[in-house]
Design a protein around this motif. Structure first.
Motif, PDB file in Angstrom:
ATOM      1  N   LEU A  31       0.836  -1.204   0.000  1.00  0.00           N
ATOM      2  CA  LEU A  31       0.000   0.000   0.000  1.00  0.00           C
ATOM      3  C   LEU A  31       0.872   1.256   0.000  1.00  0.00           C
ATOM      4  O   LEU A  31       0.577   2.236  -0.699  1.00  0.00           O
ATOM      5  N   TRP A  32       1.923   1.212   0.789  1.00  0.00           N
ATOM      6  CA  TRP A  32       2.859   2.344   0.875  1.00  0.00           C
ATOM      7  C   TRP A  32       3.488   2.612  -0.488  1.00  0.00           C
ATOM      8  O   TRP A  32       3.523   3.753  -0.974  1.00  0.00           O
ATOM      9  N   SER A  33       4.009   1.562  -1.104  1.00  0.00           N
ATOM     10  CA  SER A  33       4.663   1.707  -2.411  1.00  0.00           C
ATOM     11  C   SER A  33       3.681   2.150  -3.485  1.00  0.00           C
ATOM     12  O   SER A  33       4.024   2.942  -4.368  1.00  0.00           O
ATOM     13  N   THR A  34       2.467   1.634  -3.417  1.00  0.00           N
ATOM     14  CA  THR A  34       1.446   2.022  -4.401  1.00  0.00           C
ATOM     15  C   THR A  34       1.135   3.508  -4.297  1.00  0.00           C
ATOM     16  O   THR A  34       1.043   4.219  -5.312  1.00  0.00           O
ATOM     17  N   PHE A  35       0.966   3.997  -3.065  1.00  0.00           N
ATOM     18  CA  PHE A  35       0.688   5.410  -2.846  1.00  0.00           C
ATOM     19  C   PHE A  35       1.820   6.279  -3.401  1.00  0.00           C
ATOM     20  O   PHE A  35       1.581   7.270  -4.105  1.00  0.00           O
ATOM     21  N   MET A  36       3.071   5.893  -3.102  1.00  0.00           N
ATOM     22  CA  MET A  36       4.217   6.666  -3.564  1.00  0.00           C
ATOM     23  C   MET A  36       4.353   6.613  -5.081  1.00  0.00           C
ATOM     24  O   MET A  36       4.718   7.599  -5.729  1.00  0.00           O
ATOM     25  N   THR A  37       4.066   5.462  -5.661  1.00  0.00           N
ATOM     26  CA  THR A  37       4.161   5.310  -7.113  1.00  0.00           C
ATOM     27  C   THR A  37       3.193   6.242  -7.824  1.00  0.00           C
ATOM     28  O   THR A  37       3.542   6.894  -8.819  1.00  0.00           O
ATOM     29  N   ILE A  38       1.973   6.311  -7.313  1.00  0.00           N
ATOM     30  CA  ILE A  38       0.968   7.198  -7.916  1.00  0.00           C
ATOM     31  C   ILE A  38       1.322   8.661  -7.666  1.00  0.00           C
ATOM     32  O   ILE A  38       1.232   9.500  -8.564  1.00  0.00           O
ATOM     33  N   GLN A  39       1.717   8.964  -6.441  1.00  0.00           N
ATOM     34  CA  GLN A  39       2.040  10.357  -6.096  1.00  0.00           C
ATOM     35  C   GLN A  39       3.196  10.895  -6.933  1.00  0.00           C
ATOM     36  O   GLN A  39       3.159  12.034  -7.410  1.00  0.00           O
ATOM     37  N   LYS A  40       4.230  10.080  -7.120  1.00  0.00           N
ATOM     38  CA  LYS A  40       5.424  10.513  -7.852  1.00  0.00           C
ATOM     39  C   LYS A  40       5.366  10.170  -9.346  1.00  0.00           C
ATOM     40  O   LYS A  40       6.318  10.462 -10.076  1.00  0.00           O
ATOM     41  N   ARG A  41       4.272   9.531  -9.760  1.00  0.00           N
ATOM     42  CA  ARG A  41       4.135   9.090 -11.154  1.00  0.00           C
ATOM     43  C   ARG A  41       5.320   8.226 -11.578  1.00  0.00           C
ATOM     44  O   ARG A  41       5.846   8.355 -12.695  1.00  0.00           O
ATOM     45  N   ALA A  42       5.741   7.373 -10.677  1.00  0.00           N
ATOM     46  CA  ALA A  42       6.896   6.507 -10.926  1.00  0.00           C
ATOM     47  C   ALA A  42       6.421   5.185 -11.525  1.00  0.00           C
ATOM     48  O   ALA A  42       6.493   4.126 -10.891  1.00  0.00           O
ATOM     49  N   TRP A  43       5.940   5.250 -12.755  1.00  0.00           N
ATOM     50  CA  TRP A  43       5.265   4.094 -13.338  1.00  0.00           C
ATOM     51  C   TRP A  43       6.177   2.896 -13.542  1.00  0.00           C
ATOM     52  O   TRP A  43       5.704   1.754 -13.551  1.00  0.00           O
ATOM     53  N   VAL A  44       7.465   3.119 -13.721  1.00  0.00           N
ATOM     54  CA  VAL A  44       8.372   1.987 -13.887  1.00  0.00           C
ATOM     55  C   VAL A  44       8.465   1.155 -12.613  1.00  0.00           C
ATOM     56  O   VAL A  44       8.855  -0.009 -12.635  1.00  0.00           O
ATOM     57  N   TRP A  45       8.052   1.753 -11.496  1.00  0.00           N
ATOM     58  CA  TRP A  45       8.094   1.062 -10.207  1.00  0.00           C
ATOM     59  C   TRP A  45       6.982   0.026 -10.063  1.00  0.00           C
ATOM     60  O   TRP A  45       6.898  -0.684  -9.064  1.00  0.00           O
ATOM     61  N   ILE A  46       6.132  -0.085 -11.067  1.00  0.00           N
ATOM     62  CA  ILE A  46       5.076  -1.107 -11.059  1.00  0.00           C
ATOM     63  C   ILE A  46       5.685  -2.496 -10.961  1.00  0.00           C
ATOM     64  O   ILE A  46       5.085  -3.412 -10.397  1.00  0.00           O
ATOM     65  N   VAL A  47       6.896  -2.658 -11.479  1.00  0.00           N
ATOM     66  CA  VAL A  47       7.592  -3.956 -11.370  1.00  0.00           C
ATOM     67  C   VAL A  47       7.758  -4.333  -9.898  1.00  0.00           C
ATOM     68  O   VAL A  47       7.517  -5.481  -9.503  1.00  0.00           O
ATOM     69  N   GLN A  48       8.163  -3.367  -9.081  1.00  0.00           N
ATOM     70  CA  GLN A  48       8.328  -3.613  -7.654  1.00  0.00           C
ATOM     71  C   GLN A  48       6.976  -3.882  -6.990  1.00  0.00           C
ATOM     72  O   GLN A  48       6.872  -4.736  -6.099  1.00  0.00           O
ATOM     73  N   LEU A  49       5.945  -3.176  -7.421  1.00  0.00           N
ATOM     74  CA  LEU A  49       4.608  -3.402  -6.860  1.00  0.00           C
ATOM     75  C   LEU A  49       4.145  -4.832  -7.123  1.00  0.00           C
ATOM     76  O   LEU A  49       3.568  -5.478  -6.246  1.00  0.00           O
ATOM     77  N   VAL A  50       4.402  -5.325  -8.319  1.00  0.00           N
ATOM     78  CA  VAL A  50       4.029  -6.700  -8.659  1.00  0.00           C
ATOM     79  C   VAL A  50       4.786  -7.677  -7.754  1.00  0.00           C
ATOM     80  O   VAL A  50       4.214  -8.655  -7.255  1.00  0.00           O
ATOM     81  N   ALA A  51       6.081  -7.405  -7.531  1.00  0.00           N
ATOM     82  CA  ALA A  51       6.895  -8.277  -6.681  1.00  0.00           C
ATOM     83  C   ALA A  51       6.356  -8.314  -5.252  1.00  0.00           C
ATOM     84  O   ALA A  51       6.229  -9.392  -4.653  1.00  0.00           O
ATOM     85  N   ILE A  52       6.041  -7.153  -4.700  1.00  0.00           N
ATOM     86  CA  ILE A  52       5.519  -7.107  -3.330  1.00  0.00           C
ATOM     87  C   ILE A  52       4.150  -7.779  -3.256  1.00  0.00           C
ATOM     88  O   ILE A  52       3.849  -8.500  -2.299  1.00  0.00           O
ATOM     89  N   PHE A  53       3.315  -7.549  -4.284  1.00  0.00           N
ATOM     90  CA  PHE A  53       1.999  -8.188  -4.299  1.00  0.00           C
ATOM     91  C   PHE A  53       2.136  -9.706  -4.347  1.00  0.00           C
ATOM     92  O   PHE A  53       1.332 -10.435  -3.751  1.00  0.00           O
ATOM     93  N   MET A  54       3.137 -10.192  -5.061  1.00  0.00           N
ATOM     94  CA  MET A  54       3.386 -11.641  -5.095  1.00  0.00           C
ATOM     95  C   MET A  54       3.713 -12.169  -3.707  1.00  0.00           C
ATOM     96  O   MET A  54       3.301 -13.266  -3.325  1.00  0.00           O
ATOM     97  N   GLU A  55       4.478 -11.379  -2.928  1.00  0.00           N
ATOM     98  CA  GLU A  55       4.783 -11.783  -1.557  1.00  0.00           C
ATOM     99  C   GLU A  55       3.495 -11.829  -0.720  1.00  0.00           C
ATOM    100  O   GLU A  55       3.282 -12.766   0.059  1.00  0.00           O
ATOM    101  N   VAL A  56       2.650 -10.821  -0.885  1.00  0.00           N
ATOM    102  CA  VAL A  56       1.371 -10.794  -0.164  1.00  0.00           C
ATOM    103  C   VAL A  56       0.541 -12.025  -0.530  1.00  0.00           C
ATOM    104  O   VAL A  56       0.015 -12.722   0.339  1.00  0.00           O
ATOM    105  N   LEU A  57       0.435 -12.283  -1.827  1.00  0.00           N
ATOM    106  CA  LEU A  57      -0.325 -13.429  -2.308  1.00  0.00           C
ATOM    107  C   LEU A  57       0.272 -14.739  -1.791  1.00  0.00           C
ATOM    108  O   LEU A  57      -0.450 -15.653  -1.368  1.00  0.00           O
ATOM    109  N   GLY A  58       1.605 -14.825  -1.812  1.00  0.00           N
ATOM    110  CA  GLY A  58       2.275 -16.040  -1.375  1.00  0.00           C
ATOM    111  C   GLY A  58       2.003 -16.364   0.084  1.00  0.00           C
ATOM    112  O   GLY A  58       1.686 -17.511   0.436  1.00  0.00           O
ATOM    113  N   TYR A  59       2.107 -15.362   0.951  1.00  0.00           N
ATOM    114  CA  TYR A  59       1.901 -15.615   2.374  1.00  0.00           C
ATOM    115  C   TYR A  59       0.422 -15.762   2.728  1.00  0.00           C
ATOM    116  O   TYR A  59       0.065 -16.469   3.672  1.00  0.00           O
ATOM    117  N   ALA A  60      -0.459 -15.105   1.956  1.00  0.00           N
ATOM    118  CA  ALA A  60      -1.900 -15.311   2.147  1.00  0.00           C
ATOM    119  C   ALA A  60      -2.257 -16.756   1.810  1.00  0.00           C
ATOM    120  O   ALA A  60      -3.024 -17.416   2.531  1.00  0.00           O
TER     121      ALA A  60
END
Length: 318
Positions: free
Chosen positions: A32-61
């Protein structure tokens, strides 16, 4: 390597649902933190990192459910593969950010093989390509290992093949990321020679904690080296995690690592969570002017000025 039979758990220990839940929650916060910062800073290339973190969330869920039903192959296979592969995407995000830093700091005429040991314009493509190969090979190996059952034909052979594939993928990742870590660590020291020239051209931008560079329309964060520290720390943490996974696969299901759950949480979960946190606290979009998919080319007037005094005043495409 012995395999689970019948209704026997796919784990070699009793997995704790509570620890998996805490891990899921922590990665959820960083997502959530990274998503907020990505949108705020328009750092669209950082979506790769968002996918990675989401995979961790999905994995542990999924691991929470798997811990409650340890004989379910599908649940076990999903959490195993997703948690294994997420750090590979994090490594790709780190490659991209480092490439942007090089373009951001180093004068165009000084971006050479001698300085970086790899072709400067190809830093991101070369290492990301290695990352993709490592990802594919590890995916094949992880799927084979996690989905093999005792009743399968040639089960032992499939398991050993999967283990070897996973080890090969990890070896590719460690080799590429190890070289990258050396390059990034070396650049941490060599970049000091550009700092003085860059700082001499700083002009107050008047807002946002950024400064303008004389002769250029661009603004930068004068504390950009903090991001370089975060990258170097992240490199070490990813290497620790990768080394752990090599030991895990090399030992096999009878090894001490696969028989005690705490090894995974200490040498995989914790390092990768710290990587995610460090890149939230020092969010790349707060230090690098352009974190979109493309970086504006260096203006002609800036290029001429850079050639006169060796100071960077613009950006080129990565």
């Amino acid at each position: 390597m012995p395999l689970p039979k019948g209704n026997v758990s796919f784990y070699r220990y009793d997995p704790f649902e509570a620890v998996a839940a805490v891990s899921c929650a922590l990665f959820g916060v960083t997502f959530l933190w990274s998503t907020f910062m990505t949108i705020q800073k328009r750092a669209w290339v950082w979506i790769v990192q968002l996918v990675a973190i989401f995979m961790e969330v999905l994995g542990y869920a999924d691991r929470i459910k798997s811990a409650g039903d340890p004989t379910n192959l599908n649940l076990y296979a999903v959490q195993f593969c997703v948690i294994i592969l997420a750090p590979v995407l994090m490594a790709a995000a780190i490659y991209v950010v480092f490439g942007r830093i090089v373009v951001h700091v180093v004068p165009a005429q000084q971006r050479t093989m001698r300085l970086l040991w790899v072709p400067p314009r190809w830093i991101t493509p070369i290492f990301v390509a290695c990352d993709v190969v490592a990802l594919v090979v590890q995916l094949i190996g992880a799927v084979m290992v996690s989905s093999t059952q005792a009743t399968d034909k040639n089960a032992a052979k499939k398991l050993n093949t999967g283990k070897n594939m996973a080890l090969a993928g990890l070896a590719i990742q460690i080799a590429a990321f190890g070289l990258f870590t050396i390059v990034a660590a070396r650049f941490h020291f060599t970049s000091r020679q550009f700092v003085t020239n860059l700082q001499s051209r700083y002009e107050d931008a008047g807002s946002g904690g950024t400064v303008s560079v004389k002769g250029s329309p661009r603004k930068i964060n004068p504390n950009w080296r903090r991001l370089l520290y975060a990258i170097n720390i992240s490199c070490v943490l990813v290497l620790i995690r990768s080394a752990f996974r090599v030991v895990e696969f090399a030992e096999g299901t009878d090894g001490a690592v696969m028989r005690q759950e705490w090894f995974m949480y200490v040498f995989d979960t914790l390092p990768i969570f710290l990587v995610a946190c460090s890149l939230c606290f020092t969010f790349p979009g707060s230090y690098i002017p352009h974190m979109g998919f493309r970086v504006p080319k260096q203006p002609s007037d800036a290029r001429e000025l850079a050639s006169q005094d060796g100071s960077i005043v613009g950006l080129r495409e990565v």
